[in-house]
Write a protein that holds these residues in place. Structure first.
Motif, PDB file in Angstrom:
ATOM      1  N   GLY A 295      37.109  47.156  46.274  1.00  0.00           N
ATOM      2  CA  GLY A 295      36.646  47.260  47.653  1.00  0.00           C
ATOM      3  C   GLY A 295      35.147  47.471  47.754  1.00  0.00           C
ATOM      4  O   GLY A 295      34.481  46.906  48.630  1.00  0.00           O
ATOM      5  N   VAL A 296      34.595  48.285  46.848  1.00  0.00           N
ATOM      6  CA  VAL A 296      33.144  48.510  46.828  1.00  0.00           C
ATOM      7  C   VAL A 296      32.416  47.203  46.545  1.00  0.00           C
ATOM      8  O   VAL A 296      31.425  46.853  47.199  1.00  0.00           O
ATOM      9  N   ALA A 297      32.911  46.448  45.557  1.00  0.00           N
ATOM     10  CA  ALA A 297      32.274  45.180  45.188  1.00  0.00           C
ATOM     11  C   ALA A 297      32.278  44.196  46.358  1.00  0.00           C
ATOM     12  O   ALA A 297      31.292  43.487  46.604  1.00  0.00           O
ATOM     13  N   LEU A 298      33.374  44.166  47.103  1.00  0.00           N
ATOM     14  CA  LEU A 298      33.493  43.222  48.215  1.00  0.00           C
ATOM     15  C   LEU A 298      32.721  43.681  49.455  1.00  0.00           C
ATOM     16  O   LEU A 298      32.419  42.870  50.337  1.00  0.00           O
ATOM     17  N   SER A 299      32.400  44.984  49.534  1.00  0.00           N
ATOM     18  CA  SER A 299      31.710  45.542  50.709  1.00  0.00           C
ATOM     19  C   SER A 299      30.236  45.810  50.468  1.00  0.00           C
ATOM     20  O   SER A 299      29.557  46.338  51.343  1.00  0.00           O
ATOM     21  N   MET A 365      23.591  45.146  33.045  1.00  0.00           N
ATOM     22  CA  MET A 365      23.844  44.246  34.170  1.00  0.00           C
ATOM     23  C   MET A 365      22.635  44.160  35.097  1.00  0.00           C
ATOM     24  O   MET A 365      22.293  43.082  35.597  1.00  0.00           O
ATOM     25  N   VAL A 366      21.944  45.295  35.306  1.00  0.00           N
ATOM     26  CA  VAL A 366      20.731  45.294  36.137  1.00  0.00           C
ATOM     27  C   VAL A 366      19.662  44.416  35.512  1.00  0.00           C
ATOM     28  O   VAL A 366      18.991  43.629  36.194  1.00  0.00           O
ATOM     29  N   LEU A 370      22.530  41.447  37.668  1.00  0.00           N
ATOM     30  CA  LEU A 370      23.943  41.472  38.055  1.00  0.00           C
ATOM     31  C   LEU A 370      24.330  42.822  38.665  1.00  0.00           C
ATOM     32  O   LEU A 370      25.497  43.225  38.595  1.00  0.00           O
ATOM     33  N   MET A 371      23.362  43.509  39.274  1.00  0.00           N
ATOM     34  CA  MET A 371      23.633  44.845  39.811  1.00  0.00           C
ATOM     35  C   MET A 371      24.770  44.824  40.830  1.00  0.00           C
ATOM     36  O   MET A 371      25.606  45.729  40.867  1.00  0.00           O
ATOM     37  N   ALA A 372      24.840  43.803  41.652  1.00  0.00           N
ATOM     38  CA  ALA A 372      25.874  43.730  42.687  1.00  0.00           C
ATOM     39  C   ALA A 372      27.279  43.595  42.101  1.00  0.00           C
ATOM     40  O   ALA A 372      28.267  43.894  42.774  1.00  0.00           O
ATOM     41  N   ALA A 373      27.371  43.146  40.860  1.00  0.00           N
ATOM     42  CA  ALA A 373      28.683  42.953  40.226  1.00  0.00           C
ATOM     43  C   ALA A 373      29.149  44.178  39.450  1.00  0.00           C
ATOM     44  O   ALA A 373      30.266  44.187  38.921  1.00  0.00           O
ATOM     45  N   SER A 374      28.322  45.227  39.370  1.00  0.00           N
ATOM     46  CA  SER A 374      28.660  46.386  38.530  1.00  0.00           C
ATOM     47  C   SER A 374      29.976  47.072  38.911  1.00  0.00           C
ATOM     48  O   SER A 374      30.670  47.568  38.010  1.00  0.00           O
TER      49      SER A 374
END
Length: 407
Positions: A295-299, A365-366, A370-374
């Motif tokens: 949910g965090v990843a999608l929001s 990842m940063v 890719l920070m948004a995918a963490s």
């Protein structure tokens, strides 16, 4: 187990000694997580990259993980109250060094000193808290102690982040020095003087816990489960500012939302652990945490949804803590009864190996944009924690059946 005689077998009130430990835990909680809120400010002031500044989280956790079991062994025969007061004094000194530092290396050194004292404090403190109450209340006592840490997330970290970003990142460290002094005073006043010395056996006896399959399995549950959140949480401030689009001030304020959730989740985790058993509590919390991180990843780009998801995330991420620690104490009492303090220390190490691994994974990842995918990495780790938990449940059931057959 190292324990004082319970004051009452029927009272549900927490002894003042448990509350004193919570005061010390509050100071420690501010120190551990304050860096997350002021990471960009530290990076800018010291002229380092954001991922390099992230090592103040990952290396703190790694130093804690390595140093904790060694220090627990070294202090295993000391009186519990004296050991805890000494550890809080070292914690105070490490924070003072960090506050006075003017280079990344000195700041990191101060953090390492603080980390080693931090881990041993929680390892010994958890067994003391559990021993100050009737056995059925052990999970609740541990949750009250850990509530000091999570209350720091509600008040200390957001306030420290706000002031640190406004007046300079060193200010929160000076504030922690004062908090540590308050923790020292509270424990000196309220911890019972009759706490026995550590009941651990010889160093070799305690180190044998490292060869115990159930102990190592419980460590894996802790490392994967608790560490799952830190790929994203270490970089929560730049996530909220650079991806979600909040201002730095709003991002600091949103840490209150996360902090309030950790406090609520910790108390709920203590309730679940005491009423349904730590194994069932962990299964529920880990599944919920995995779903939440999806949910965090999608929001992550939504300024409307992200604050809601921050609360749910914090609730389940820190709701794991009481059940994880109660699980290790129960496992140690069953499989390594002469090394309960040491096993408790190993679990504190596992908490922080998870934080260290999660933070390093997040930094990787940063560095690759890719920070948004963490949060997706966190979801995978939370699900992986269910595997060793299932093995341990089968092992405990087999052990129980064998014991019943012997009688």
């Amino acid at each position: 187990m190292t324990a004082a005689t319970p004051v009452s077998t029927v009272s549900t009130r927490m002894p003042p000694g448990v509350l004193a430990l919570a005061v010390g835990a509050f100071a420690i909680g501010v120190t551990e997580f304050i860096v997350v809120g002021i990471l960009p400010a530290i990076a800018k002031d010291l002229g380092i990259s954001i991922e390099s500044a992230g090592s103040l989280v990952s290396l703190y956790a790694l130093a804690l993980a390595i140093g904790t079991p060694l220090l627990v062994i070294a202090m295993s025969r000391l009186p519990r109250k004296g050991a805890l007061l000494g550890l809080m004094s070292v914690f105070l000194a490490g924070n003072l060094l960090a506050a006075l530092s003017h280079s990344f290396e000195i700041l990191l050194f101060g953090r390492v000193i603080t980390a080693v004292a931090h881990g041993a404090f929680f390892a010994i403190g958890a067994t003391v808290a559990a021993g100050l109450v009737p056995k059925a209340q052990a999970g609740r006592a541990i949750s009250v102690m850990f509530a000091g840490l999570t209350l720091a997330m509600v008040i200390g970290v957001p306030l420290g982040s706000f002031l640190g970003n406004l007046f300079g990142w060193r200010l929160p460290f000076f504030a922690v020095v004062l908090l540590a002094a308050l923790g020292l005073a509270a424990m000196a006043r309220w911890l019972p003087t009759g706490l026995p010395q550590g009941a651990g056996g010889k160093a070799a006896t305690q180190l044998a816990a490292l060869a115990s399959g159930p102990i190592l399995t419980m460590m894996a549950v802790t490392a994967f489960g608790f560490g799952s959140s830190f790929a994203a949480f270490t970089f929560i401030t730049p996530i909220l500012t650079d991806i979600t689009g909040f201002s730095t001030t709003t991002a600091s304020a949103l840490l209150i939302v996360f902090g309030a959730a950790t406090f609520s989740g910790n108390l709920a985790g203590g309730y679940l652990s005491s009423h349904y058993g730590w194994q069932k509590a962990l299964r529920i919390m880990l599944l919920a945490l995995a779903v939440t991180q999806v949910g965090v990843a999608l929001s992550i780009s939504s300024q409307w949804l992200m604050p809601v998801m921050l609360f749910i995330w914090g609730f389940f991420a820190f709701g794991l803590s009481p059940a994880l620690q109660a699980g290790m104490l129960s496992t140690a009492e069953r499989y390594t009864p002469k090394a309960v303090d040491f096993a408790s220390g190993l679990n504190i190490s596992a908490f922080n190996l998870g934080i260290s691994f999660g933070s390093m994974l997040g930094a990787l990842m940063v560095s690759r944009h890719l920070m948004a995918a963490s949060p997706w990495a966190g979801m995978v780790a939370a699900l992986l924690a269910l595997l060793p938990l299932a093995w341990l449940a089968r092992k405990n059931l087999a052990s129980h059946v064998a014991g019943a057959g012997a009688h």
